[in-house]
Design a protein around this motif. Sequence first.
Motif, PDB file in Angstrom:
ATOM      1  N   ILE A 177       0.850  -1.190   0.000  1.00  0.00           N
ATOM      2  CA  ILE A 177       0.000   0.000   0.000  1.00  0.00           C
ATOM      3  C   ILE A 177       0.888   1.242   0.000  1.00  0.00           C
ATOM      4  CG2 ILE A 177      -1.668   1.325   1.374  1.00  0.00           C
ATOM      5  CD1 ILE A 177      -2.798  -1.305   2.374  1.00  0.00           C
ATOM      6  N   VAL A 178       0.481   2.269  -0.717  1.00  0.00           N
ATOM      7  CA  VAL A 178       1.302   3.468  -0.840  1.00  0.00           C
ATOM      8  C   VAL A 178       1.299   4.285   0.445  1.00  0.00           C
ATOM      9  CG1 VAL A 178       1.555   5.682  -2.032  1.00  0.00           C
ATOM     10  CG2 VAL A 178       1.069   3.610  -3.342  1.00  0.00           C
ATOM     11  N   HIS A 179       0.122   4.515   1.022  1.00  0.00           N
ATOM     12  CA  HIS A 179       0.004   5.462   2.141  1.00  0.00           C
ATOM     13  C   HIS A 179      -0.808   4.835   3.267  1.00  0.00           C
ATOM     14  CE1 HIS A 179      -0.553   9.408   4.124  1.00  0.00           C
ATOM     15  NE2 HIS A 179       0.445   9.802   3.375  1.00  0.00           N
ATOM     16  N   PRO A 180      -0.485   5.138   4.522  1.00  0.00           N
ATOM     17  CA  PRO A 180      -1.259   4.586   5.637  1.00  0.00           C
ATOM     18  C   PRO A 180      -2.746   4.881   5.524  1.00  0.00           C
ATOM     19  CG  PRO A 180       0.734   5.627   6.456  1.00  0.00           C
ATOM     20  CD  PRO A 180       0.646   5.974   4.990  1.00  0.00           C
ATOM     21  N   THR A 181      -3.544   3.920   5.954  1.00  0.00           N
ATOM     22  CA  THR A 181      -4.994   4.068   6.002  1.00  0.00           C
ATOM     23  C   THR A 181      -5.466   3.733   7.417  1.00  0.00           C
ATOM     24  OG1 THR A 181      -5.432   1.756   5.402  1.00  0.00           O
ATOM     25  CG2 THR A 181      -5.147   3.333   3.579  1.00  0.00           C
ATOM     26  N   GLN A 182      -6.767   3.824   7.643  1.00  0.00           N
ATOM     27  CA  GLN A 182      -7.292   3.487   8.963  1.00  0.00           C
ATOM     28  C   GLN A 182      -7.040   2.015   9.295  1.00  0.00           C
ATOM     29  OE1 GLN A 182     -11.421   4.670   8.854  1.00  0.00           O
ATOM     30  NE2 GLN A 182     -10.964   6.749   9.540  1.00  0.00           N
ATOM     31  N   LYS A 183      -7.070   1.170   8.261  1.00  0.00           N
ATOM     32  CA  LYS A 183      -6.878  -0.262   8.479  1.00  0.00           C
ATOM     33  C   LYS A 183      -5.405  -0.671   8.431  1.00  0.00           C
ATOM     34  CE  LYS A 183     -11.400  -1.607   6.586  1.00  0.00           C
ATOM     35  NZ  LYS A 183     -12.088  -2.417   5.554  1.00  0.00           N
ATOM     36  N   LYS A 184      -4.600   0.118   7.715  1.00  0.00           N
ATOM     37  CA  LYS A 184      -3.189  -0.212   7.536  1.00  0.00           C
ATOM     38  C   LYS A 184      -2.370   1.022   7.893  1.00  0.00           C
ATOM     39  CE  LYS A 184       0.168  -2.896   5.855  1.00  0.00           C
ATOM     40  NZ  LYS A 184       0.560  -4.178   6.478  1.00  0.00           N
ATOM     41  N   VAL A 185      -1.864   1.056   9.127  1.00  0.00           N
ATOM     42  CA  VAL A 185      -1.217   2.272   9.617  1.00  0.00           C
ATOM     43  C   VAL A 185       0.296   2.265   9.429  1.00  0.00           C
ATOM     44  CG1 VAL A 185      -3.037   2.750  11.286  1.00  0.00           C
ATOM     45  CG2 VAL A 185      -1.073   1.343  11.960  1.00  0.00           C
ATOM     46  N   ASP A 186       0.881   1.094   9.142  1.00  0.00           N
ATOM     47  CA  ASP A 186       2.324   1.050   8.930  1.00  0.00           C
ATOM     48  C   ASP A 186       2.665   0.000   7.886  1.00  0.00           C
ATOM     49  OD1 ASP A 186       2.025  -1.361  10.226  1.00  0.00           O
ATOM     50  OD2 ASP A 186       3.020  -0.744  12.061  1.00  0.00           O
ATOM     51  N   LYS A 187       3.952  -0.213   7.664  1.00  0.00           N
ATOM     52  CA  LYS A 187       4.450  -1.132   6.639  1.00  0.00           C
ATOM     53  C   LYS A 187       3.911  -0.758   5.263  1.00  0.00           C
ATOM     54  CE  LYS A 187       5.137  -4.964   9.862  1.00  0.00           C
ATOM     55  NZ  LYS A 187       4.833  -6.376  10.204  1.00  0.00           N
ATOM     56  N   THR A 188       3.845   0.547   5.012  1.00  0.00           N
ATOM     57  CA  THR A 188       3.422   1.061   3.718  1.00  0.00           C
ATOM     58  C   THR A 188       4.636   1.661   3.010  1.00  0.00           C
ATOM     59  OG1 THR A 188       2.925   3.314   4.461  1.00  0.00           O
ATOM     60  CG2 THR A 188       1.179   1.657   4.719  1.00  0.00           C
ATOM     61  N   LEU A 189       4.440   1.999   1.729  1.00  0.00           N
ATOM     62  CA  LEU A 189       5.524   2.632   0.988  1.00  0.00           C
ATOM     63  C   LEU A 189       5.923   3.954   1.638  1.00  0.00           C
ATOM     64  CD1 LEU A 189       7.244   2.272  -1.602  1.00  0.00           C
ATOM     65  CD2 LEU A 189       5.565   3.698  -2.781  1.00  0.00           C
ATOM     66  N   ALA A 190       4.946   4.676   2.159  1.00  0.00           N
ATOM     67  CA  ALA A 190       5.228   5.962   2.812  1.00  0.00           C
ATOM     68  C   ALA A 190       6.180   5.784   3.992  1.00  0.00           C
ATOM     69  CB  ALA A 190       3.929   6.615   3.277  1.00  0.00           C
ATOM     70  N   ASN A 191       6.005   4.718   4.761  1.00  0.00           N
ATOM     71  CA  ASN A 191       6.926   4.455   5.877  1.00  0.00           C
ATOM     72  C   ASN A 191       8.340   4.240   5.364  1.00  0.00           C
ATOM     73  OD1 ASN A 191       4.118   2.851   6.872  1.00  0.00           O
ATOM     74  ND2 ASN A 191       5.099   4.162   8.405  1.00  0.00           N
ATOM     75  N   GLY A 192       8.457   3.547   4.229  1.00  0.00           N
ATOM     76  CA  GLY A 192       9.772   3.325   3.637  1.00  0.00           C
ATOM     77  C   GLY A 192      10.400   4.593   3.098  1.00  0.00           C
ATOM     78  N   VAL A 193       9.577   5.474   2.519  1.00  0.00           N
ATOM     79  CA  VAL A 193      10.079   6.732   1.977  1.00  0.00           C
ATOM     80  C   VAL A 193      10.572   7.643   3.105  1.00  0.00           C
ATOM     81  CG1 VAL A 193       9.447   8.845   0.747  1.00  0.00           C
ATOM     82  CG2 VAL A 193       8.663   6.630  -0.102  1.00  0.00           C
ATOM     83  N   VAL A 194       9.809   7.727   4.187  1.00  0.00           N
ATOM     84  CA  VAL A 194      10.247   8.533   5.340  1.00  0.00           C
ATOM     85  C   VAL A 194      11.581   8.017   5.863  1.00  0.00           C
ATOM     86  CG1 VAL A 194       9.708   9.178   7.725  1.00  0.00           C
ATOM     87  CG2 VAL A 194       7.912   9.236   5.989  1.00  0.00           C
ATOM     88  N   ASN A 195      11.729   6.703   5.923  1.00  0.00           N
ATOM     89  CA  ASN A 195      12.984   6.100   6.375  1.00  0.00           C
ATOM     90  C   ASN A 195      14.122   6.412   5.397  1.00  0.00           C
ATOM     91  OD1 ASN A 195      14.351   4.185   8.289  1.00  0.00           O
ATOM     92  ND2 ASN A 195      14.687   3.056   6.372  1.00  0.00           N
ATOM     93  N   TYR A 196      13.841   6.368   4.102  1.00  0.00           N
ATOM     94  CA  TYR A 196      14.855   6.678   3.087  1.00  0.00           C
ATOM     95  C   TYR A 196      15.326   8.124   3.224  1.00  0.00           C
ATOM     96  CZ  TYR A 196      16.956   7.512  -1.495  1.00  0.00           C
ATOM     97  OH  TYR A 196      17.819   7.863  -2.513  1.00  0.00           O
ATOM     98  N   PHE A 197      14.369   9.046   3.391  1.00  0.00           N
ATOM     99  CA  PHE A 197      14.745  10.459   3.578  1.00  0.00           C
ATOM    100  C   PHE A 197      15.582  10.649   4.840  1.00  0.00           C
ATOM    101  CE2 PHE A 197      10.829  12.020   1.030  1.00  0.00           C
ATOM    102  CZ  PHE A 197      11.564  11.989  -0.139  1.00  0.00           C
ATOM    103  N   LEU A 198      15.217   9.943   5.911  1.00  0.00           N
ATOM    104  CA  LEU A 198      15.963  10.055   7.162  1.00  0.00           C
ATOM    105  C   LEU A 198      17.409   9.600   6.972  1.00  0.00           C
ATOM    106  CD1 LEU A 198      16.031  10.631  10.199  1.00  0.00           C
ATOM    107  CD2 LEU A 198      15.185   8.303  10.585  1.00  0.00           C
TER     108      LEU A 198
END
Length: 291
Positions: free
Chosen positions: A92-113
């Motif tokens: 999943i690209v972005h967190p949703t109400q049902k899926k709050v982590d392990k998304t692409l967005a979490n990976g992108v934030v980690n990559y930027f960090l």
Amino acid sequence: MKKFIIEPEYDGYEIGTYLKETKGYSGRGLRNLEIYLNGKRVKNNSKKVRKLNRVLIKEKEKETGIKPMDIPIKVAYEDKNVLLIDKDPYIIVHPTQKKVDKTLANGVVNYFLKTTGKIMVPRFFNRLDMNTSGLIIVAKNSYAQSFLQEKGTVNKFYKAIVKGIVEKDEFLIDRPIGKVGDELRRRELTVEEGGQEAQTKIKVVKRFEEENLTLIEAELLTGRTHQIRAHMALEGYPLLGDELYGGEDKRAKRQMLHSYKTEFTDVETGKLITVEIDLPEDMKELLAKDK
């Protein structure tokens, strides 16, 4: 941080108007900026500028609640303003109400960090369905995001394997689609019924007669949810593996749809950049079996 020199033709413009009309900032985006004119902080966006004035822009740091997670990111292209990711299927690209982590967005934030040392907001210019693979654009700052939305050109091309032999080599699908109630599936609807204009340009890449499959290229002229999936199903050629639109098939575990090419305007130079990636392994393996 961005620096500009006021061009002579914009002498007398309000600073806010200048930034919106020439640099692509939105009204909302201006609220997140610190603007300096000839070294002095501008507190009113109606401040007039003069030719050859020096403008310096600092973005206020925006917080994100998305946690960094060590999820692999495949970088297809990167510069100081944008990041293009080759997304794998089944994420999943972005967190949703049902899926709050392990998304692409979490990976992108980690990559930027890891690459900048900062927790940065992942500004997705486009998104893909969980089971669709391919290119996603992430703007690294609000200026790049506003520029792509307001001033830039972004062209998106997909490859898909569809059921059936598509007869026409090239054609345009121009059929309004929309959602009925809470149903995920998009249907053809008139504008009066709530349908939105949707146009997809289709080109046949290769026909596989024995397997009754066709590899197509689809260019999005509009950006509706499930547009390619819905349009091809309405034409009688559902995407292979697309259970939602009638393409269920034991040969595919997902809809065979891949965003393989993106053209976009470079934020700095104004030139058109093209990024193209290969098909994912599951699509290549399926097509190799059908040769």
